[in-house]
Structures are given as C-alpha cells and as structure tokens.
Design a protein around this motif. Structure first.
Motif, PDB file in Angstrom:
ATOM      1  N   ARG A   1       0.838  -1.207   0.000  1.00 61.77           N
ATOM      2  CA  ARG A   1       0.000   0.000   0.000  1.00 61.77           C
ATOM      3  C   ARG A   1       0.871   1.255   0.000  1.00 61.77           C
ATOM      4  NH1 ARG A   1      -4.921  -2.442   3.691  1.00 61.77           N
ATOM      5  NH2 ARG A   1      -5.566  -3.872   2.066  1.00 61.77           N
ATOM      6  N   ASN A   2       0.698   2.119   0.988  1.00 60.33           N
ATOM      7  CA  ASN A   2       1.483   3.360   0.984  1.00 60.33           C
ATOM      8  C   ASN A   2       2.740   3.238   1.833  1.00 60.33           C
ATOM      9  OD1 ASN A   2      -0.448   3.137   3.080  1.00 60.33           O
ATOM     10  ND2 ASN A   2       0.039   5.222   3.716  1.00 60.33           N
ATOM     11  N   TYR A   3       3.200   2.006   2.037  1.00 56.76           N
ATOM     12  CA  TYR A   3       4.393   1.792   2.875  1.00 56.76           C
ATOM     13  C   TYR A   3       5.550   1.217   2.058  1.00 56.76           C
ATOM     14  CZ  TYR A   3       0.944   2.183   6.603  1.00 56.76           C
ATOM     15  OH  TYR A   3      -0.049   2.627   7.415  1.00 56.76           O
ATOM     16  N   ALA A   4       6.739   1.678   2.399  1.00 64.07           N
ATOM     17  CA  ALA A   4       7.956   1.053   1.880  1.00 64.07           C
ATOM     18  C   ALA A   4       8.667   0.444   3.078  1.00 64.07           C
ATOM     19  CB  ALA A   4       8.852   2.088   1.211  1.00 64.07           C
ATOM     20  N   ILE A   5       9.039  -0.825   2.947  1.00 65.65           N
ATOM     21  CA  ILE A   5       9.778  -1.485   4.018  1.00 65.65           C
ATOM     22  C   ILE A   5      11.218  -1.602   3.538  1.00 65.65           C
ATOM     23  CG2 ILE A   5      10.012  -3.555   5.452  1.00 65.65           C
ATOM     24  CD1 ILE A   5       6.717  -3.093   3.790  1.00 65.65           C
TER      25      ILE A   5
ATOM     26  N   TYR B   1       7.401   2.032  -8.114  1.00 66.67           N
ATOM     27  CA  TYR B   1       6.229   1.607  -7.350  1.00 66.67           C
ATOM     28  C   TYR B   1       5.182   2.702  -7.425  1.00 66.67           C
ATOM     29  CZ  TYR B   1       3.313  -0.112  -3.495  1.00 66.67           C
ATOM     30  OH  TYR B   1       2.254  -0.569  -2.733  1.00 66.67           O
ATOM     31  N   ASN B   2       4.118   2.424  -8.119  1.00 65.15           N
ATOM     32  CA  ASN B   2       2.956   3.305  -8.170  1.00 65.15           C
ATOM     33  C   ASN B   2       3.316   4.757  -8.493  1.00 65.15           C
ATOM     34  OD1 ASN B   2       1.525   1.021  -7.632  1.00 65.15           O
ATOM     35  ND2 ASN B   2       1.142   1.495  -5.483  1.00 65.15           N
TER      36      ASN B   2
ATOM     37  N   VAL C   1      -0.681   1.938 -13.661  1.00 70.26           N
ATOM     38  CA  VAL C   1      -0.565   0.594 -13.085  1.00 70.26           C
ATOM     39  C   VAL C   1      -0.355   0.742 -11.582  1.00 70.26           C
ATOM     40  CG1 VAL C   1       0.796  -1.524 -13.020  1.00 70.26           C
ATOM     41  CG2 VAL C   1       0.413  -0.338 -15.192  1.00 70.26           C
ATOM     42  N   ILE C   2      -1.332   0.289 -10.810  1.00 70.18           N
ATOM     43  CA  ILE C   2      -1.265   0.447  -9.356  1.00 70.18           C
ATOM     44  C   ILE C   2      -1.211  -0.935  -8.702  1.00 70.18           C
ATOM     45  CG2 ILE C   2      -2.490   1.305  -7.312  1.00 70.18           C
ATOM     46  CD1 ILE C   2      -1.420   3.544  -9.086  1.00 70.18           C
ATOM     47  N   LEU C   3      -0.202  -1.133  -7.904  1.00 71.05           N
ATOM     48  CA  LEU C   3      -0.048  -2.406  -7.203  1.00 71.05           C
ATOM     49  C   LEU C   3      -0.356  -2.213  -5.728  1.00 71.05           C
ATOM     50  CD1 LEU C   3       3.407  -3.441  -8.736  1.00 71.05           C
ATOM     51  CD2 LEU C   3       1.133  -4.115  -9.531  1.00 71.05           C
ATOM     52  N   GLU C   4      -0.837  -3.286  -5.097  1.00 68.79           N
ATOM     53  CA  GLU C   4      -1.082  -3.185  -3.662  1.00 68.79           C
ATOM     54  C   GLU C   4       0.132  -3.651  -2.859  1.00 68.79           C
ATOM     55  OE1 GLU C   4      -4.798  -3.844  -0.788  1.00 68.79           O
ATOM     56  OE2 GLU C   4      -3.627  -5.653  -1.147  1.00 68.79           O
TER      57      GLU C   4
END
Lengths: 612, 203
Positions: free
Chosen positions: A98-102, A481-482, A516-519
């Motif tokens: 989602r809106n997080y990067a780890i 990413y997104n 292109v949107i990934l979860e």
C-alpha cells in the motif's frame, strides 16, 4: 526490540529540490480520463536523444549529504535520512505494501509511510540485526532474510561470538505485520546456509499457503548448530546442504508453522553449457574435443554451483530466473514446490550471477553480474563494459539466447562502489524499460525493447561518499512503485525520484506507467502489468509511433485529433467515435512501418470504447 | 531497543551550514558522516584479514604472468579478472586493518620473504617458491596446465580460510569481514569450477 519513530531532527531532511510544492499524491488517478493527453505539451518524441556529453556524472564532488549530484530526465523528489539507529549501518533491499515502503538494514528494518513522496516519514524502526535483512511482504506477513553470523533469535545487537550456538538465526524471520506500526516477530525458519536473499512465490493453485525460495551464497553451518547441515560434495553425501535451494511453505492460517517442504537439486547433472561471450571458438573446440574423447559434456567431477544468489519468479508465465554461481538458469516453476531447470547459460564475462528480471511479456530476461559483491569499484575507466554488467537474453522455447550487455555508462571513481544491482521494470506500455541501482554509480533507467541495442534514458548520480577512500553507499536497489522510483540508499536513507519527460520518454508514457497500481510489490516476484484502458495509454502508443516513425506523422496527428475530440464527448457518442477510430487505425496498419504497434493502438482504443 | 554501539551521532553533528536551496531560502543542517558503525576488531577477524592479504597478493603475482607466459585466451581473461578482483580486495582488507589500528601487510607479494623461510606467509594453497619458479618457467599450454592446477589449490585454500574464520570464536561478526569472506568464498568456489572446466578441456 522496536522503537517508535524517532522525532525528526529539525532540518535534517535536506530540502535540496524545492521546486516540489505540488501536492503529489502517491496513488495517482488510475485513469486520467479527464485530462487531455493529445496536445504535445512536453518534448517532441525523439529517438536520437542521448546522454549529455560531457557526462555530468563524471567529476562530481564527494560527501555524505553534500555530495555533488547529476540528474538527467529524473527529479529527486526527496532524500530522507535513515532512523538514527541505522545511520552508519548498511541499508538493503525494499518491499512495498500500500502506501508503505519497508527498507531492510543490516541491523533490522524501517517501515516508511510514503503517502507523501515529498516527505516520507518513519512509521517504525525495528532493530533486529542480521545481514542482509532483505525484505518481502505478503498480505499481513513480513519476511526478513538473515545470513550474517551475528544474527540472534532474540534480536539482540551483541552478536553471537560462539561458532556453534543455539542463539544464532540464519534463515528467514517472519513477522505478523497486520498492524504495520507494531510488527510482531512470530516465527523463524532456520536454514543451513542462512538466507542471503529470498523470493516470495505465490502458487496460483494454492491459496492456503505462500512459498519462499531461499537463496544464499555463504558457507554451510555446523551440524551441531543445526542438525542435518552437511557440508560435503554430493558424491560423498547425497544429503549435502550444497547443490540445492530450500523451499519454505508458509501456511497462511498459521504462519508460525512455516517449514522447509523441499530442497530441490536444480543443479543436478548440469552439463557445461555453451558459453557465448568473447571466445565462442574456445567452447566449440572444447566440446569437439570432449565428443572425440567420448566424454560427457562437462568433463569430470562437477563441483558447482552450490546454491543460487537470487531467484526471480514470474508466476504468471510459470518461469523463474535463477542467478546461481557461474550460471544463469531458466526454471519451470509451474509446480512451485518442485522447480525444474530448463536451461543454463554461462558467460566468460560474468563472474557471479546475481539476479534476474523478466520483461513483461516473459519473452526476455536480464541477468546481472554483481562482480565484487557491491563492495568494489567496478565502473572505473579501466573496468570493461561487459564486466559487472547486465547480460540480456531472449527466451526462445526452452533456451536463452544472448543478445547484449548493458552497463551504466558513466565512469566512476575508484572511491565509488559500483556494479550492476537491483532494479525493476517501469510499466510503460509497449516498451521494456527498467530502472536499476548501481551502488555509487547511481540509478540508471534504460530501454531494452530491442535487447540487442539497449540504451539509457534517464539517470541520477551522486559523487563519492568519501573522496579519499572507498566507502559503502549508493543505491542498493531502486524500484518503480505506483508512479515513483524508490531507492534504498545504503548510507543516505531513502531516495524518491520521479521521471521527467524527454524526447526518449514522453509525459504520456510516464502517465501511462502511473496507471498501473499495485497493492504489494516484491521485486523478486514479478507481477504482470496490466494497463486499465485509458486515453493516456493510447496517447503513449501514439508517441511511440511518432518517435520510431512507426506510422506517418500526418496519420498520427489525425489520430491525436480524433482522440482528443472523442475525449470531449461522453456516453454512446464517445463509444461510437472510439469504435470508428479503432477501425480506421486498424486500416492504417498494413501501410505502417510498425504494423504491430498500430494494431496495439487500435486495440487500446477499442478497449476504451468498451468502458460503459 | 539497544544502543550498545559505542559511537554516537552527537559527535557527527558538528557542521551546521546554512544553505540556500534552488527554490528559496531553507536552513539545511549538513551533518558530518559519523562513519560506519563497527565492532572492535576481534583476533579471528584480524588474523583472517592479515593472512588473506599475502594469499591474495601471491594470486595477483602469478595470475599477472598469463600475458607474458603465452597463456591461452580463456586463461588470460580469467587471470585479468583475478588480478583486478583480488587487487581490489587487498585494498579493502588493508583499509579495514588500518581503520582498526592493526599492522597492515604489504599489498605486493614478497618472494624474497619466502626464500628466507618466512613461514607465516604459507597459508593454505599457496605456492612454494619452487612451484612459483616452475610456473614462471612454463610457457603456453604447459603454463595453462600448471597455472590451473596451482590456482585451483590456491582458491581451495582461500575457501578453507573462510571456513576456518567462520568456525572461530568471534569470527566474522563484523559486517565488512563477513561480506568480504562470503564474497571470497562464493566467487572463488565459482572460479574453481570454471578452472576445472578449462583443465578438463585440456585433457
């Protein structure tokens, strides 16, 4: 074990590029149906545009946060320091949810909220040392690789001095991240060689489990520490921990019950493959001598490879690319628990195959050679173009056919670690474009649609971390990413970039990639990109036809005008106009120099007509 | 959370520089890099780094003969990589020892030291002076055969030294040492296979 996000040190975030006051949301609108995409606002498509000369990446001044910077067709949106606990400790790979990067770190991991790319903030800093802490996310689970000898089950930072210890963790750590601000460490799976990297693999036929392919290149640990860890040639002990990969099954209903379910020997009976590279005559002569002598290809005792460094899976096409010692392998993973080797490539110019990336169609694969492991400067003027580079192959049936090399082209100093490393595709429809981290060689985006002639389209680079001495820094990995390119900067934290339009990449193409949107995104498990129908995607194809003279310019402009007109209509009128236009464009295909792309364009317009 | 690492950031935050960004005035604090966090050097790590330098240096020496000794193209390319790769690793090891205040062995291999019976140079797989002379006298195919035979043993020695390090008390707890040792082991294991293939092809 964990600490809440520390208060930001006032002003520590560099506000280098202040142009960015536009409120840019990370998740861009999926279909830019309302914006007009057909007036050429940006640079005219131009296939002849090339890297500026002299290359601005040469001669950049050094420093930690004040190093000189060079950017081409890329804008640094933000650079944010790592949490205090991780300053001076290597940042490693990235995963997204989602809106997080780890972001992995040799001492744990950081979860960033990247909703506002201008100003990402730390949600949690989890201190739990183990190099190299490569991370993956799947649903509510976070997986972290541990390979270093100092990793502890209890996440302590004191290391493990004893060569044999029950406190040591080498393998996969599993966290329940259903509350991402409070991850819970729920299980471990110990492996004989630890986990340098790993690959999350979803099985289309199994929704109760997720799988992890464990890769590693370190030595086998003692049997006293972990029973069954046998370090022996396969001739001496068929149960050796060498010459295999480990596959972990994680039951989603009970992830703490994760365990190794198979250890496939994908290297068995590996015959010496034909090497392409610069000395084909050598390998042909070699094979001829072998045949004359009646010996099987590959000669006498087989010694390696003993394991893979990294495996990239593409479940949609049932294939994986394994970068394994001296080989690049193509694997059939339709049976996820039992991957089967289809082909093995070798290359005189490759020392150690590191990682792989497929193109979106699954018809090409790119392998990297991380010569020197990222700790050495392999982009000096004296280092060959084909060493420490990417090798590009087409996939033809069960075979890999070599096409060319690609290496970030700007020479770097001997104080800059630099070699091919991790990257991902940028989902521009109709082209194969990838962005890749090169440690202190910065990030480089390139087009490999024609795998025999890859070329650079954008870059960002900083000067050396230290002008006096080789130090570890630079981009460990950069992934699209997104809508943004997120880079894990080994010493400088998190970099977020965006592409800017150029003759080589139009605004429409960038905007189409953003649809292109990934979860979730783990680069080692490639998703197939699918573009929702949009005017932007059609406009991107038109720009490509323009750039490559795939269709007469008059016809392109005519199509642009018709599309713009249709975009202003609505309902049935719009659908009729689009259907008619698609038919007209299909009719242009036979006379076009790129008939396939013209047909693709017609298809994209027809898809658009079908939107109710 | 544990802050057992001795180095603190405070010392790093010395230089406060007011800069002007390109879009307007912004006070930016440029911190001085505190350096990599490292553990104190352990005897096992120091021993490994110290011994691996002459081991690598000898490989660089005799791999450097390929061109002048008429090696085949395949062996020449292989040697070029060994020379570049191991010379760079020598630099990494010397920097590590220096930064930990330890004695730093010379980067170049000293054949004279061998003749004088300097036995601590004789790590696993290293060539004796007699073997070096034998290889130095060989040319063409004979050089290839001897080189591959000796370098396979030399590489196996390096891999054994990594095993020894990993089996030592306090071995490779340091990230730089672990990474370098793992890279040496992985690269040289791959190269052993490569050399074995070349040797098989000659027979």
């Amino acid at each position: 074990m964990k600490s809440p996000a520390p208060p930001r040190l006032a002003g520590t975030r560099r506000t280098v590029h202040l142009v960015a006051l536009l409120a840019t949301a990370l998740f861009v609108t999926a279909c830019s149906m309302t914006s007009s995409s057909f007036t050429m606002s940006g640079p005219t498509p131009d296939a002849s545009e090339r890297v500026p000369s002299p290359d601005p990446r040469v001669g950049l001044s050094g420093g930690w946060l004040d190093a000189g910077e060079a950017a081409w067709n890329v804008r640094l949106v933000s650079n944010t320091l790592p949490p205090e606990e991780f300053i001076g400790v290597t940042n490693s790979d990235l995963a997204f949810y989602r809106n997080y990067a780890i972001q992995g770190n040799y001492n744990g991991y950081t979860v960033w909220d990247i909703s506002n790319p201008e100003n990402p903030h730390i949600v949690v800093t989890y201190v739990c040392p183990a190099s190299q802490s490569d991370v993956s996310f799947y649903k509510d689970l976070l997986f972290v690789s541990g390979e270093g000898l100092g990793g502890r089950l209890d996440c302590g930072t004191q290391g493990v001095p004893e060569p044999v210890s029950q406190d040591r963790l080498r393998g996969i750590r599993i966290f329940d991240a259903s509350d991402i601000a409070n991850p819970k460490y729920i299980a471990n799976v110990q492996t004989c060689r630890g986990s340098h990297t790993h690959t999350v693999v979803t099985d289309p036929n199994d929704d109760e489990n997720v799988y992890i392919y464990v890769s590693g290149s370190s030595r086998v640990r003692s049997e006293e520490e972990l029973p069954g860890c046998i370090d022996a040639p396969i001739e001496d002990d068929p149960n050796t921990a060498l010459f295999r990969i480990e596959i972990i099954q994680v039951p989603l209903a009970n992830p703490a019950a994760a365990r190794i379910v198979s250890s496939p020997r994908i290297f068995n009976d590996l015959a010496a493959p034909a090497r392409h590279a610069e000395y084909p005559a050598d390998s042909i002569a070699l094979e001829a001598r072998r045949r004359a002598a009646g010996r099987p290809p590959g000669g006498g005792q087989r010694t390696g490879p003993t394991q893979c460094h990294d495996i990239t899976v593409y479940p949609e096409v049932g294939r994986a690319g394994g970068a394994c010692g001296g080989y690049g392998l193509l694997l059939d993973i339709t049976d996820v628990r039992n991957p089967r080797r289809m082909y093995a490539a070798a290359d005189s110019n490759f020392s150690f195959w590191h990682s792989a990336t497929f193109n979106n169609d699954g018809t090409k694969i790119l392998f990297t050679d991380e010569w020197g492991g990222g700790s050495q400067p392999r982009c000096r003027l004296t280092d060959k173009y084909e060493w420490g580079a990417n090798a590009l192959f087409t996939i033809e049936g069960d075979d890999l056919v070599f096409q060319s090399y690609y290496k970030m082209p700007a020479p770097q100093t001997r104080e800059e670690t630099c070699v091919a490393h991790n990257g991902s595709l940028i989902p521009v429809p109709g082209r194969d474009i990838m962005v890749q981290g090169w440690y202190q060689g910065g990030i480089s985006a390139f087009d490999w649609t024609d795998p025999a002639n890859p070329f650079e389209i954008a870059f960002f680079d900083r000067g050396p971390m230290n002008e006096e001495e080789l130090a570890r820094a630079g981009s460990w990995s950069v992934y699209w990413y997104n809508g943004y390119m997120i880079s894990s900067e080994i010493a400088r934290g998190l970099d977020i970039f965006e592409l800017t339009a150029s003759g080589l990449l139009s605004q429409n193409e960038i905007d189409a990639a953003k649809t292109v949107i990934l979860e979730t995104f783990n680069a080692q498990e490639q998703p197939r990109f699918v573009w929702p129908p949009s005017f932007t995607v059609a406009a991107a194809y038109l720009d490509q036809l323009h750039r490559d003279n795939g269709l007469a310019l008059a016809q392109i402009n005519e199509a642009r005008a018709s599309l713009a007109e249709a975009e202003r209509m609505s309902g049935q009128r719009r659908r009729s106009a689009l259907t008619q236009l698609a038919t007209e464009i299909d009719g242009m295909a036979p006379g076009a120099s790129d008939a396939n792309k013209v047909k693709t364009l017609a298809g994209a317009i027809r898809d658009l007509a079908e939107i109710p | 959370m544990n802050r057992s690492f001795s180095r603190t950031l405070a010392a790093g935050m010395l230089a406060v520089i007011a800069t002007t960004g390109c879009g307007g005035a912004a006070a930016t604090i440029v911190m001085e890099y505190p350096g990599s966090r490292t553990r104190p050097a352990t005897p096992a790590d120091v021993a490994f780094m110290t011994k691996m330098i002459p081991h690598h240096a000898q490989a660089v020496l005799f791999a450097g003969w390929a061109e002048s000794h008429g090696a085949s193209r395949g062996v020449r390319v292989f040697c070029e990589r060994v020379v570049v790769g191991q010379r760079d690793e020598i630099l990494t090891m010397r920097n590590w020892l220096r930064s930990h205040g330890k004695p730093v062995p010379p980067a170049e291999y000293n054949r004279m030291g061998m003749e004088m019976g300097d036995s601590h140079h004789m790590m696993a797989g290293m060539l004796t002076e007699a073997q070096l002379s034998e290889l130095d006298a060989a040319r063409g195919t004979e050089f290839d055969r001897l080189f591959l035979t000796y370098m396979i043993a030399h590489h196996e020695g390096a891999v054994a030294m990594v095993d020894e390090l990993f089996a030592s008390f306090n071995g490779a707890q340091d990230d730089v040492v672990f990474k370098l040792a793992s890279d040496i082991s992985a690269d040289q294991t791959t190269e052993i296979e490569r050399m074995q293939l070349m040797l098989d092809a000659m027979n």
